[in-house]
Write a protein that holds these residues in place. Structure first.
Motif, PDB file in Angstrom:
ATOM      1  N   LEU A   1       3.523   0.754   2.828  1.00  0.00           N
ATOM      2  CA  LEU A   1       3.172  -0.250   3.828  1.00  0.00           C
ATOM      3  C   LEU A   1       3.083  -1.611   3.167  1.00  0.00           C
ATOM      4  O   LEU A   1       2.391  -1.759   2.153  1.00  0.00           O
ATOM      5  CB  LEU A   1       1.802   0.070   4.452  1.00  0.00           C
TER       6      LEU A   1
ATOM      7  N   GLN B   1       0.920   5.305   0.932  1.00  0.00           N
ATOM      8  CA  GLN B   1       0.183   6.294   1.722  1.00  0.00           C
ATOM      9  C   GLN B   1       0.881   7.637   1.620  1.00  0.00           C
ATOM     10  O   GLN B   1       1.989   7.809   2.128  1.00  0.00           O
ATOM     11  CB  GLN B   1       0.083   5.851   3.190  1.00  0.00           C
TER      12      GLN B   1
ATOM     13  N   ARG C   1      -1.097  12.655   5.041  1.00  0.00           N
ATOM     14  CA  ARG C   1      -2.461  13.098   5.359  1.00  0.00           C
ATOM     15  C   ARG C   1      -3.532  12.452   4.465  1.00  0.00           C
ATOM     16  O   ARG C   1      -4.620  13.007   4.269  1.00  0.00           O
ATOM     17  CB  ARG C   1      -2.573  14.626   5.275  1.00  0.00           C
ATOM     18  N   LYS C   2      -3.198  11.287   3.907  1.00  0.00           N
ATOM     19  CA  LYS C   2      -4.154  10.541   3.101  1.00  0.00           C
ATOM     20  C   LYS C   2      -4.268   9.108   3.615  1.00  0.00           C
ATOM     21  O   LYS C   2      -3.462   8.673   4.433  1.00  0.00           O
ATOM     22  CB  LYS C   2      -3.702  10.495   1.629  1.00  0.00           C
ATOM     23  N   GLY C   3      -5.271   8.387   3.131  1.00  0.00           N
ATOM     24  CA  GLY C   3      -5.402   6.984   3.485  1.00  0.00           C
ATOM     25  C   GLY C   3      -4.529   6.110   2.600  1.00  0.00           C
ATOM     26  O   GLY C   3      -4.139   6.507   1.509  1.00  0.00           O
ATOM     27  N   PRO C   4      -4.202   4.914   3.067  1.00  0.00           N
ATOM     28  CA  PRO C   4      -3.426   3.988   2.229  1.00  0.00           C
ATOM     29  C   PRO C   4      -4.210   3.597   0.980  1.00  0.00           C
ATOM     30  O   PRO C   4      -5.440   3.472   1.030  1.00  0.00           O
ATOM     31  CB  PRO C   4      -3.225   2.773   3.151  1.00  0.00           C
TER      32      PRO C   4
ATOM     33  N   PHE D   1      -8.904   5.178  10.453  1.00  0.00           N
ATOM     34  CA  PHE D   1      -9.269   4.947   9.064  1.00  0.00           C
ATOM     35  C   PHE D   1     -10.420   3.966   8.969  1.00  0.00           C
ATOM     36  O   PHE D   1     -10.494   2.987   9.713  1.00  0.00           O
ATOM     37  CB  PHE D   1      -8.087   4.374   8.272  1.00  0.00           C
TER      38      PHE D   1
ATOM     39  N   PHE E   1      -9.402   2.485   1.368  1.00  0.00           N
ATOM     40  CA  PHE E   1      -9.374   3.294   2.578  1.00  0.00           C
ATOM     41  C   PHE E   1      -9.921   4.696   2.323  1.00  0.00           C
ATOM     42  O   PHE E   1      -9.722   5.275   1.254  1.00  0.00           O
ATOM     43  CB  PHE E   1      -7.939   3.441   3.097  1.00  0.00           C
ATOM     44  N   GLY E   2     -10.553   5.239   3.351  1.00  0.00           N
ATOM     45  CA  GLY E   2     -10.907   6.647   3.347  1.00  0.00           C
ATOM     46  C   GLY E   2      -9.699   7.487   3.712  1.00  0.00           C
ATOM     47  O   GLY E   2      -8.605   6.950   3.927  1.00  0.00           O
ATOM     48  N   GLU E   3      -9.894   8.795   3.798  1.00  0.00           N
ATOM     49  CA  GLU E   3      -8.785   9.689   4.096  1.00  0.00           C
ATOM     50  C   GLU E   3      -8.516   9.835   5.587  1.00  0.00           C
ATOM     51  O   GLU E   3      -7.552  10.478   5.974  1.00  0.00           O
ATOM     52  CB  GLU E   3      -9.033  11.060   3.462  1.00  0.00           C
TER      53      GLU E   3
ATOM     54  N   TYR F   1       0.851  -1.173   0.000  1.00  0.00           N
ATOM     55  CA  TYR F   1       0.000   0.000   0.000  1.00  0.00           C
ATOM     56  C   TYR F   1       0.899   1.239   0.000  1.00  0.00           C
ATOM     57  O   TYR F   1       1.940   1.261   0.640  1.00  0.00           O
ATOM     58  CB  TYR F   1      -0.897   0.033   1.246  1.00  0.00           C
TER      59      TYR F   1
END
Lengths: 113, 114
Positions: A88, A38, A41-44, B90, B105-107, A36
Motif C-alpha cells: 500500500l 500487508q 490476514r495481517k495488518g499493514p 484496523f 497497525f493491529g492485526e 506499507y
C-alpha cells in the motif's frame, strides 16, 4: 478521482527479479510518502518512509518520489517469496492530520519460487 | 508484532445488531486510529483519538461511534449493522497527535454481517 492511485495487480514475478511498484497522487500538498506491506490476514506494517522528493534505500528496498510528476515508486531487488504481500502506498501532509493521510488500494505482489 | 492488540479477531453477526471492537495501543502511544478496509474501498480512515479526546474524523457513519478510555485503550461501536459493514477493521497507534504516516497497525478484526 482518488487522491492516491495504484494498480491492484496481481503482479507475479520470478524469485530474484527486480520488482517495481508504483503509485500516482493528485494532491500537490502531499509531503510525506509511505509504503506499507500487508501480508494476508495481517495488518499493514510500515516499510519505507520518505519526506518530499528523492530516493531512500533500506536493504533490498528503494523508495523513490518524484513530486514534479506526482509519482511514487518502490523497488525491490533480489525479490524473495517472503516478499509476496499487498503493498500500500500512502501520502500525507504536515498539519493534515489523520484525515489527510490517504492510502492507495494496494498492489498484490506474488513472487514465484 | 506491532504491539497493537485488537479483539476479537473474527466476528459474525446479523443485520441490525451491535458490536464492539477493542484496541490496545502500543505502550507509550497516545493516538489511536480506526480504519475500515474492504476490497472495493481500500483502507478508509474512520476516526482518531488522542489522549482521550477526539482529534480527527473521517468517513465514519453516524451508526458508528468510538471512544478512548483513560488507560488509552479504545473501542469502536458499530450499531444497526448492515451487510455492507462487513469488512476488516484496523486499529493503529502513534506516539504523537500529528499523523505523519508512521502508524503501527493491529492485526484487525474481521466483521461478517449476515
Amino acid at each position: 478521482q482518488k487522491e492516491v492511485e495504484q494498480d491492484p495487480g496481481p503482479l507475479s514475478v520470478p524469485e530474484g527479479a527486480i520488482v517495481s511498484l508504483n503509485c500516482t497522487y493528485s494532491n500537490s500538498a502531499f509531503q510525506y510518502f509511505m509504503w506499507y506491506r500487508q501480508y494476508s490476514r495481517k495488518g499493514p506494517e510500515l516499510l519505507m518512509y520518505t519526506y518530499s522528493s528523492g530516493n531512500k534505500e533500506d536493504g533490498r528496498f528503494t523508495a523513490q518520489v518524484d513530486k514534479s510528476s506526482k509519482y511514487i515508486s518502490l523497488f525491490i531487488r533480489d525479490s524473495q517469496p517472503s516478499d509476496s504481500a499487498t503493498y500500500l502506498c500512502a501520502s500525507g501532509y504536515s498539519g493534515g492530520g489523520a484525515d489527510g493521510l490517504t492510502f492507495g488500494k494496494g498492489t498484490h505482489l506474488i513472487i514465484q519460487p | 508484532d506491532s504491539g497493537v492488540t485488537q479483539t476479537p479477531k473474527h466476528l459474525i453477526t446479523a443485520t441490525g445488531q451491535r458490536v464492539t471492537l477493542r484496541c490496545s495501543p502500543r505502550s507509550g502511544d497516545l493516538s489511536v486510529y480506526w480504519y475500515q478496509q474492504s476490497l472495493d474501498q481500500g483502507l478508509q480512515f474512520l476516526i482518531q483519538y488522542y489522549n482521550g479526546e477526539e482529534r480527527a474524523k473521517g468517513n465514519i457513519l453516524e451508526r458508528f461511534s468510538a471512544q478512548q478510555f483513560p488507560d488509552l485503550h479504545s473501542e469502536l461501536n458499530l450499531s444497526s449493522l448492515e451487510l455492507g459493514d462487513s469488512a476488516l477493521y484496523f486499529c493503529a497507534s502513534s506516539v504523537g497527535v500529528s499523523n505523519t504516516g508512521e502508524l503501527f497497525f493491529g492485526e484487525g478484526s474481521r466483521l461478517t454481517v449476515l
